[in-house]
Design an enzyme around this catalytic site. Structure first.
Site, short mmCIF file in Angstrom:
data_model
loop_
_atom_site.label_atom_id
_atom_site.label_comp_id
_atom_site.label_asym_id
_atom_site.label_seq_id
_atom_site.Cartn_x
_atom_site.Cartn_y
_atom_site.Cartn_z
N ILE A 1 85.99 -24.32 40.01
CA ILE A 1 86.99 -23.95 39.01
C ILE A 1 86.63 -24.64 37.70
O ILE A 1 86.38 -25.85 37.68
CB ILE A 1 88.40 -24.37 39.47
CG1 ILE A 1 88.74 -23.69 40.80
CG2 ILE A 1 89.44 -24.04 38.41
CD1 ILE A 1 90.01 -24.23 41.45
N GLY B 1 48.59 -34.85 5.34
CA GLY B 1 49.35 -34.70 6.56
C GLY B 1 48.87 -33.58 7.45
O GLY B 1 48.93 -33.67 8.68
N ASP C 1 50.00 -26.80 6.13
CA ASP C 1 50.99 -26.38 7.13
C ASP C 1 50.29 -25.80 8.34
O ASP C 1 50.37 -24.59 8.61
CB ASP C 1 51.98 -25.37 6.54
CG ASP C 1 52.76 -25.93 5.37
OD1 ASP C 1 53.07 -27.13 5.39
OD2 ASP C 1 53.05 -25.16 4.44
N THR D 1 88.76 -25.89 28.15
CA THR D 1 88.50 -26.93 27.15
C THR D 1 87.02 -27.29 27.05
O THR D 1 86.51 -27.54 25.97
CB THR D 1 89.31 -28.19 27.49
OG1 THR D 1 89.08 -28.53 28.87
CG2 THR D 1 90.79 -27.96 27.27
N CYS E 1 89.55 -34.72 28.38
CA CYS E 1 90.71 -35.29 29.06
C CYS E 1 90.70 -36.81 29.05
O CYS E 1 91.74 -37.44 29.29
CB CYS E 1 90.79 -34.77 30.49
SG CYS E 1 89.27 -34.97 31.44
N LEU F 1 85.99 -35.40 36.04
CA LEU F 1 86.33 -36.81 36.15
C LEU F 1 87.47 -36.97 37.17
O LEU F 1 88.62 -36.61 36.90
CB LEU F 1 86.76 -37.37 34.78
CG LEU F 1 85.80 -37.06 33.61
CD1 LEU F 1 86.28 -37.75 32.34
CD2 LEU F 1 84.37 -37.46 33.93
N ASP G 1 58.14 -38.14 -1.06
CA ASP G 1 58.30 -38.03 0.39
C ASP G 1 58.34 -39.42 1.02
O ASP G 1 59.18 -39.71 1.88
CB ASP G 1 57.15 -37.20 0.97
CG ASP G 1 57.31 -36.90 2.46
OD1 ASP G 1 58.45 -36.97 2.97
OD2 ASP G 1 56.29 -36.58 3.10
N GLY H 1 93.33 -26.35 35.01
CA GLY H 1 94.72 -26.66 34.79
C GLY H 1 95.43 -27.09 36.06
O GLY H 1 94.94 -26.90 37.17
#
Length: 899
Positions: free
Chosen positions: A120, A558, A531, A124, A256, A426, A665, A205
């Protein structure tokens, strides 16, 4: 996955035969699952977690769209936590007939396959709970039938399908988890009462949990939470304030275990209340308090219309005017009982505040609050007296007592204490009629009472084993590469990864000469473009397969270094995909896709930077573009080079514009590293020294190119890299990654444009959300920027003036180097930028740099930051709480949001 296993009909109704068929599918899967061994089960769990983690954002959005509760950003975190923490926690646990015990930490878990489990799930935490329970079921070779809350049926079914399909692809039997479509109370009751159901795992619930215990089947159910939190005079009040607000605002207070009432000892009451108000906790009094109580509790029950709603929305609904910075509604109370609404569970950012004369009185109030609808669940305490912690734990009738940490986040099992089992179910124990008191997991069916104290997060400081620096250090460093290794053998075959510009400049020949002098056989791979993309990587891997190097030297900016790192990774691990290597993570050591081991073929990697910015020569980062043009930041300390050679003679021919953007950078690296939530004593010194060198020398290097200036900038960039390698970055880089990719702007330019507005955004002392990290217990970015300003010799009467002085210093550097200060000045078309903002903001939120930003951003806040960076600060208004309001958005059809 079978959400419709036989013929439930278009309306979702099911006959008794349909239910029999549903259970038959589970039973057939159950038999097949029992044939699998531990290795097969572990692979299934790993793959489910990894795939579920990749779906965390769309599942979060679907949950909020369907339930109209909570925050997408926090549900993203919860989905990620469910996948990451559970997989990591149980990845090495034996679950095939084995009992695991940890006597050192006092945590005992007993597990065994039970068969068909009816699950179940609530409205929430629908998707996170579905992911968590699916992982528990798979780990124990059980099978599951999910009964979702009607308000969350679609998003729950989507999460179950993701887990089912990933499990089947990894070897689990078809139908191992199923989800009942369009459930009703009568239909769910019929499924739970089926004779062949073995266990009911109920997170929902009160009506559904009660129904689960009425079936006659074994059941593990949860109860409501009404967590009280005690703050005594020994507490760290600043920490308590930050943690309480953090816990209460997480997913609009829906967990909860969230803080429901705070009981404060009189001697620190005024101090903590003042701090809470400064953080956006608005106290209601008189008629306003009555309006809230009347709306919140109706006919003795929590009004569903308040659950998971924002504080300001609740205030508007009840007709109460509150400040725009309000994140929690609070009211003082001194009574406990069913007739007093503020003492109830609230499941929203609403907080009751009690004053106690002393610790003993506060303990008694907390005990009464826990018994008022929260028995067996959770309680918190802020206290540094161990004897009092133990008294509190002994007295409170709850299953988890959380000391000095936010109860909502810590209770589900996060880094605030790594020994708390991760779970979204829980237990509340026999106190509240449950068979489990612990955080329910794959092997945990015992009543367990846990005392957990907040722990320091284990940190580290990692960098290349060898760093050579100063002009002319190349030859000395390479001679060390020729020395025998521990096994007595030496490296002999070197591949140079670089670009064609390095050849034109003569740098490749200089490097080859030095390597040949040391007796290396050399090949050059110079097919790296800016890149670097996967095509580049594949060509580099091909070159490695042909040459079979044991040493790699990356020479350039880089791009060659980034390319070399991933070429090495793929060369040594051919099955590694870019998608897996770039898998996001919230906690490095718990990533769902661990990075493979490197060094099996290329035993050493050497990086020689020829620009002063990326610091890739010392970092565990790499950025690779996929075949569709999307950039993917990679992070693993296994990518860290073995040797870095910081020789500024390679920077003598840099064009001024590259000096400017690379230097900015580096400034951004050092700035973000210094204020990161993971910043520490080891990284701060490197970051500050880097900023001193860069601030004093970048403009000189740009204008005059002197040897001293170039060397100081070169060293400063590397120092910044050492800092952010270990404390990470923030949203400046998150946004820069996405803007740069979308509009093909230099990365350093993007960083520079974004840095001033990001500094002001982070400096807010009452942020909407604070960065989440155990060692970061209150907003402190403003103080960090002020420390930077002082280290640069800037002045100001307070931290805010010093922060602004630092921004002014940055802008003066930009002006000296003719760097644009806005994206509009940089030439991005306005319409194109505005059209892209939504996508850029969402992608930046999920960027790997975002989690360590000192202010945890909401997506709407990132959108406003982008507009500020486009139009400039003159187009926005900043209020006294650090919130931005866009005053002018020429092509917008609707008023902009504010942060």
């Amino acid at each position: 996955m079978t959400t419709n296993p036989k013929k439930p009909g278009a309306t979702g109704t099911m006959t008794p035969q349909d239910i029999d068929d549903l259970v038959a599918v589970s039973k057939a899967a159950e038999k097949k699952f029992m044939e699998l061994d531990q290795a097969a089960v572990n692979k299934i769990v790993h793959d489910i977690a990894h795939v579920a983690d990749k779906h965390r954002v769309p599942l979060a959005k679907l949950a909020v769209e369907e339930t109209k509760m909570g925050l997408v950003e926090d549900k993203v975190l919860k989905n990620g936590l469910a996948a990451e923490l559970i997989r990591h926690r149980y990845k090495d646990t034996k679950t095939v007939g084995v009992i695991e015990s940890d006597p050192i930490h006092g945590i005992t878990k007993i597990a065994h396959p039970v068969g068909t489990v009816v699950c179940i799930t609530p409205c929430t935490n629908p998707t996170a709970t579905a992911i968590a329970k699916s992982l528990f079921i798979a780990k124990t070779r059980n099978v599951g039938i999910f009964l979702p809350h009607p308000r969350a049926a679609a998003c729950t079914a989507a999460a179950v399908k993701v887990c089912h399909d990933a499990g089947v692809a990894a070897g689990a039997p078809f139908g191992w988890v199923q989800c009942v479509p369009k459930p009703t109370l009568a239909l769910s009751t019929a499924v739970m009462n089926h004779d062949l159901v073995n266990l009911i795992l109920a997170t929902g619930g009160p009506a559904m949990v009660k129904a689960s215990y009425s079936t006659g089947h074994p059941a593990i159910g949860v109860g409501s939470g009404n967590a009280p939190v005690l703050v005594d005079e020994t507490a760290n009040i600043k920490q308590a304030c930050g943690s309480i607000v953090l816990g209460k605002t997480f997913d609009n207070g829906m967990i909860c275990a969230a803080e429901q009432s705070v009981v404060i000892v009189d001697s620190v009451y005024d101090d903590l209340k003042t701090r809470l108000q400064a953080r956006g906790v608005h106290f209601l009094e008189g008629n306003d308090k009555k309006k809230l109580e009347n709306f919140m509790i109706r006919d003795g029950r929590l009004n569903a219309e308040i659950v998971g709603q924002a504080a300001k929305s609740i205030a508007k609904r009840i007709g109460v005017v509150v400040p725009d910075t309000t994140v929690v509604l609070a009211a003082e109370e001194d009574r406990v009982g069913p007739e007093f609404p503020m003492s109830h569970e609230k499941l929203s950012p609403v907080l009751a505040v009690y004053k106690a004369a002393n610790f003993d009185e506060g303990l008694e109030v907390c005990y009464r609050l826990a018994n008022q609808g929260g028995i067996g669940h959770t309680a918190g305490i802020y206290c540094t007296d161990q004897a009092r912690l133990e008294r509190y734990a002994e007295k409170m009738p709850v299953g988890r007592i959380l000391a000095n940490m936010p109860t909502s986040i810590a209770a589900i099992g996060t880094e605030f204490n790594n020994e708390i089992d991760p779970s979204f179910t829980l237990g509340v124990g026999t106190h509240a009629g449950s068979s489990a008191s612990q955080n329910v997991g794959p092997m945990d069916l015992l009543n367990i009472k846990t005392l957990a104290t907040r722990q320091d997060h284990i940190e580290w400081y990692k960098n290349p084993p060898d760093i050579y620096f100063n002009r002319g250090c190349l030859e000395e460093a390479l001679s060390d590469c020729a020395r025998p290794l521990r096994d007595g053998k030496r490296l002999t075959r070197c591949i140079i990864v670089t670009d064609k510009v390095m050849g034109v400049l003569g740098y490749v020949d200089r490097l080859k000469d030095a390597l040949e002098t040391e007796g290396f056989t050399i090949t050059v791979f110079d097919d790296v473009n800016p890149d670097p993309d996967m095509a580049t990587v594949r060509r580099g891997v091909k070159a490695c397969n042909q040459f079979r190097p044991d040493l790699m030297v990356c020479l350039g900016g880089g791009s060659p270094m980034d390319a070399g790192k991933f070429i090495r990774a793929i060369y040594e691990n051919p099955d590694l995909s870019l998608e897996d290597a770039a898998a996001r993570f919230l906690e490095l050591r718990k990533r769902t896709c661990p990075f493979p081991t490197l060094g099996t073929k290329i035993q050493k990697m050497v990086c020689i930077p020829t620009t002063s910015g990326t610091a890739s020569e010392v970092t565990p980062f790499s950025v690779i573009t996929d075949d569709d043009g999307m950039k993917h930041p990679l992070f693993s300390y296994k990518l860290t080079p073995d040797i870095a050679i910081i020789d500024s003679t390679f920077c003598e021919k840099l064009p001024p514009k590259l000096v400017a953007y690379a230097g900015i950078d580096a400034i951004t690296h050092a700035t973000e590293a210094f204020v990161s939530i993971a910043s520490n004593e080891f990284t701060e010194g490197h970051a500050l020294k880097a900023l001193e060198l860069l601030a004093d020398n970048l403009v000189k290097s740009y204008k005059y190119g002197s040897d001293d200036a170039r060397q100081n900038v070169h060293h400063g960039a590397t120092l910044a890299g050492l800092a952010f390698s270990n404390s990470f970055l923030g949203i400046d880089h998150s946004l820069s990654h996405k803007v740069g990719a979308a509009f093909h702007l230099p990365h350093g330019l993007c960083c520079g444009i974004l840095l001033p507005p990001v500094i002001r955004y982070n400096s807010c002392r009452q942020p909407t959300r604070m960065g989440i990290y155990p060692g970061y217990d209150h907003p402190q970015a403003m103080e960090g920027y002020a420390r930077i300003a002082r280290s640069l010799g800037l002045s100001g009467k307070d931290d805010e003036e010093l922060m602004e002085a630092y921004i002014a210093k940055l802008l003066s550097i930009y002006k000296e180097m003719s760097v644009p200060c806005t994206f509009q000045e940089a030439g991005i078309p306005e319409e194109a930028f505005l059209d892209a903002i939504d996508d850029i903001a969402e992608q930046a939120f999920d960027d790997q740099c975002t989690p360590t930003n000192p202010r945890f951003p909401l997506v709407d806040e990132l959108k406003v930051l982008l507009k500020i960076a486009y139009y400039g600060p003159d187009k926005v208004e900043t209020d006294s709480h650090g919130s931005y309001h866009v005053l002018e958005t020429p092509n917008a059809d609707s008023p902009p949001s504010s942060t």
